[in-house]
Design a protein around this motif. Sequence first.
Motif, PDB file in Angstrom:
ATOM      1  N   SER A   1      -8.472  -5.480   6.699  1.00 21.64           N
ATOM      2  CA  SER A   1      -8.824  -4.056   6.800  1.00 21.64           C
ATOM      3  C   SER A   1      -8.165  -3.316   5.645  1.00 21.64           C
ATOM      4  O   SER A   1      -7.099  -2.721   5.805  1.00 21.64           O
ATOM      5  N   PRO A   2      -8.775  -3.340   4.451  1.00 17.48           N
ATOM      6  CA  PRO A   2      -8.136  -2.755   3.267  1.00 17.48           C
ATOM      7  C   PRO A   2      -7.826  -1.270   3.386  1.00 17.48           C
ATOM      8  O   PRO A   2      -6.942  -0.770   2.686  1.00 17.48           O
ATOM      9  N   GLY A   3      -8.518  -0.566   4.277  1.00 17.30           N
ATOM     10  CA  GLY A   3      -8.285   0.862   4.438  1.00 17.30           C
ATOM     11  C   GLY A   3      -7.104   1.203   5.317  1.00 17.30           C
ATOM     12  O   GLY A   3      -6.851   2.383   5.585  1.00 17.30           O
ATOM     13  N   ILE A   4      -6.372   0.202   5.791  1.00 17.34           N
ATOM     14  CA  ILE A   4      -5.126   0.405   6.546  1.00 17.34           C
ATOM     15  C   ILE A   4      -3.989  -0.111   5.689  1.00 17.34           C
ATOM     16  O   ILE A   4      -3.955  -1.280   5.307  1.00 17.34           O
ATOM     17  N   LEU A   5      -3.043   0.763   5.348  1.00 19.36           N
ATOM     18  CA  LEU A   5      -1.916   0.376   4.500  1.00 19.36           C
ATOM     19  C   LEU A   5      -0.971  -0.533   5.284  1.00 19.36           C
ATOM     20  O   LEU A   5      -0.448  -0.155   6.325  1.00 19.36           O
ATOM     21  N   LYS A   6      -0.775  -1.732   4.771  1.00 17.14           N
ATOM     22  CA  LYS A   6       0.130  -2.708   5.372  1.00 17.14           C
ATOM     23  C   LYS A   6       0.979  -3.329   4.286  1.00 17.14           C
ATOM     24  O   LYS A   6       0.520  -3.467   3.152  1.00 17.14           O
TER      25      LYS A   6
ATOM     26  N   ALA B   1      -5.273   4.963   3.090  1.00 17.44           N
ATOM     27  CA  ALA B   1      -5.611   4.138   1.937  1.00 17.44           C
ATOM     28  C   ALA B   1      -7.119   4.220   1.721  1.00 17.44           C
ATOM     29  O   ALA B   1      -7.891   4.288   2.679  1.00 17.44           O
ATOM     30  N   VAL B   2      -7.546   4.250   0.453  1.00 26.97           N
ATOM     31  CA  VAL B   2      -8.967   4.375   0.136  1.00 26.97           C
ATOM     32  C   VAL B   2      -9.232   3.656  -1.176  1.00 26.97           C
ATOM     33  O   VAL B   2      -8.357   3.569  -2.051  1.00 26.97           O
TER      34      VAL B   2
END
Length: 784
Positions: A483-488, A645-646
Amino acid sequence: MDMHTLLLSFLFVSVLHAHTTISTGTENFDASTVDTYIVHVRPPPNFSVDMSSIKLEKWYRSFLPPRMASSNTHQAFIYTYKTTIFGFAVDLTEAGKEYVMKNDGVLKVYKDNLLPLLTTHTPDFLGLRLSGGSWKKAGMGEGVIIGVLDTGIDFTHTSFDDDGMQEPPAKWRGSCKSSLMKCNKKLIGGSSFIRGHKSAPPTDDSGHGTHTASTAAGGFVDSASVFGNGNGTAAGMAPRAHLAIYKVCSEKNCRVSDILAGMEAAIADGVDIMSMSLGGPARPFYNDIIATASFSAMRKGIFVSLAAGNSGPSSSTLSNEAPWVLTVGASTIDRQMEALVKLGDGHLFVGESAYQPHNLDPLQLVYPQVSGVNYCFLLKDVAGKIVACEHTTSADIIGGVVKNAGASGLILLGQEDSGHTTFADPNVLPVSYVDFPDAAVIRQYINSSNNPTASIIFNGTSLGKTQAPVVAFFSSRGPSTASPGILKPDIIGPGVNVIAAWPFTGGQDANDAKHKTFNCLSGTSMSTPHLSGIAALVKGTHPDWSVAAIKSAIMTTAYVVDNQKKPILDERFNTAGHFAIGAGHVSPSEAIDPGLIYDTNEAQYISYLCGLGYTDVQVEIIANQKDACKGSKITEAELNYPSVAVRASAGKLVVNRTVTNVGEANSSYTVEIDMPREVKASVSPTKLEFTKMKEKKTFSLSLSWDISKTNHAEGSFKWVSEKHVVVTEKPGLQNKECNRVRGCFFHRAGSGVHGYKDSKVQLQDKLQLSRILGTVNENIDINL
């Protein structure tokens, strides 16, 4: 983290094969190999939580091939589940698996994998003190139950005494499953889940589980040390919290079916926090059974803390990326166990070692080579000398070989990827681990000198002399691939040279036995229980808070500067980006009083899953809800998460966030924006006024940038009141290609893009050697 830890971690990238046996049954598929599978099914019609296990098992049998379903002699199930998922673990042939998969009620069939496994000063480093602060405010976690899923526990260890403890809360439904285990008011439950043998005691045959449990909630133990170094009072993050132990890993491996059974029991028993220092490679959440089971835990209000993984410093190497769990990376602390190396030319380097027996006067320094490559396993003519070895495998193994060859000392040379990270491993002879820059100078000296010499000088334990926290090189990095749109990762915490409880293993003499009751380990396996204990402090202070609220409190109060008031650095001493540190480094005292929180409920998580493009069935696998995506769908950026994140290719983003007031009833917050110049940002409204507790306010964040000029950027915005600073970390712009391809690692805007090579190469033989020699100083992760 010793190189044995590193060795194991690197192997976790590869999926290992499941255990296979030969069928002895008489069903239609006999004489074939069988494997263990986890079968995930839809709930039975008119299901009730009061349905007896006998009725449930009878219904589960209806999914099996006819002869298996009707046989009275064949033990059909290893486990049955009804809390984490509806389903069962069972041995099936390939044909049997195909039969089961054809049933309309079956959602998913997972192959069960046989997998290898992934303090004294840290409370003070984190500001946890008996005199006041968050320990005083939070009651040291009193009344909170932490479930630790690991390799078991040494229940006789003094860290788990119950002096000063209260009885467990009335909601506790667990017990000690074995008469061989002694429970008390600290250690309130213990169960073993190793291939379905639930009657066995959860005895720790590795040490890893004892270490993680005491890090999370060990009691106060005076004069704790490793070989007399790092001496101090040991304590977990939540020393008055209760512990429930679920042994789901043996000494060398874990089964996914056992982990799922442990999670099932922990939920049913009534734990508040679930701590799991394990994880596997990134995959869609509907294929990740730990993510699915954690969703069930979240639904029950159970906070799940999971390791980010030990596959750094390469990018996109994370484990456990689901937004409903806390993903924990690892950092250093400001303690060093100094082992100085002095070369014959006068150069002096500060290395580390937890074992400091006696100084070594100048001796000949040798660097064994085979075909120009350093080789430290077949040594000749090293008696009475100091040997320099590349730290490419376990320090235990290298130390044992060097000692057996008659050498007097050992210098372990840090590798390029490890940067400035150093480890204080216990060893069997005088040793110093030096970082990569110092190792490069030592190599050059050896190659240029006709008679290289060195001495090792042990300087004891120092506090506060080193810059900290620094991101550990092994700590896995984002961006997320699932899920690239969640900052981890979400957060980092202490994970290097952590001293915590260790099982009593005996020894040559009483002193050796005493010292071995604590050990020094490194890895995200160590940072994870730190955050589990801190989550218990927050839960103890705010028992009605949701999982998302606790997570928000931890993330929005994190700090991004070190003890020198400079930006936190990575292992190369570059400014660390937020794909390395997430929201930043945990701050316990701030987390229990965050002022505002970003809360999220189950329905919004489901809308987020639908927004990922998952089908109805895929969402049903995770959330146990049919036709879930006929309702609303939201993008990743629209999830009410404490970070944004975007993709850089988007060019703009307008997104809403909702905050809940958990500070003073009458309070006012003003926004402060910190963005790079190439990103135009605004927040509306710029001021939030609250008149009561739990009041909610929604604001809009607008970002825009020139996609032809901006490939990545990082910034933040803060809601500031007279008492609180609530930081939303970091609206990150990500290069699209680097979300899909390893090797792109982002720092803050202006510092460039840095790619690191993947150093995970052909370590299987060395792993086998490690096992043969019986080393025990392991950091244990699992790969699903």
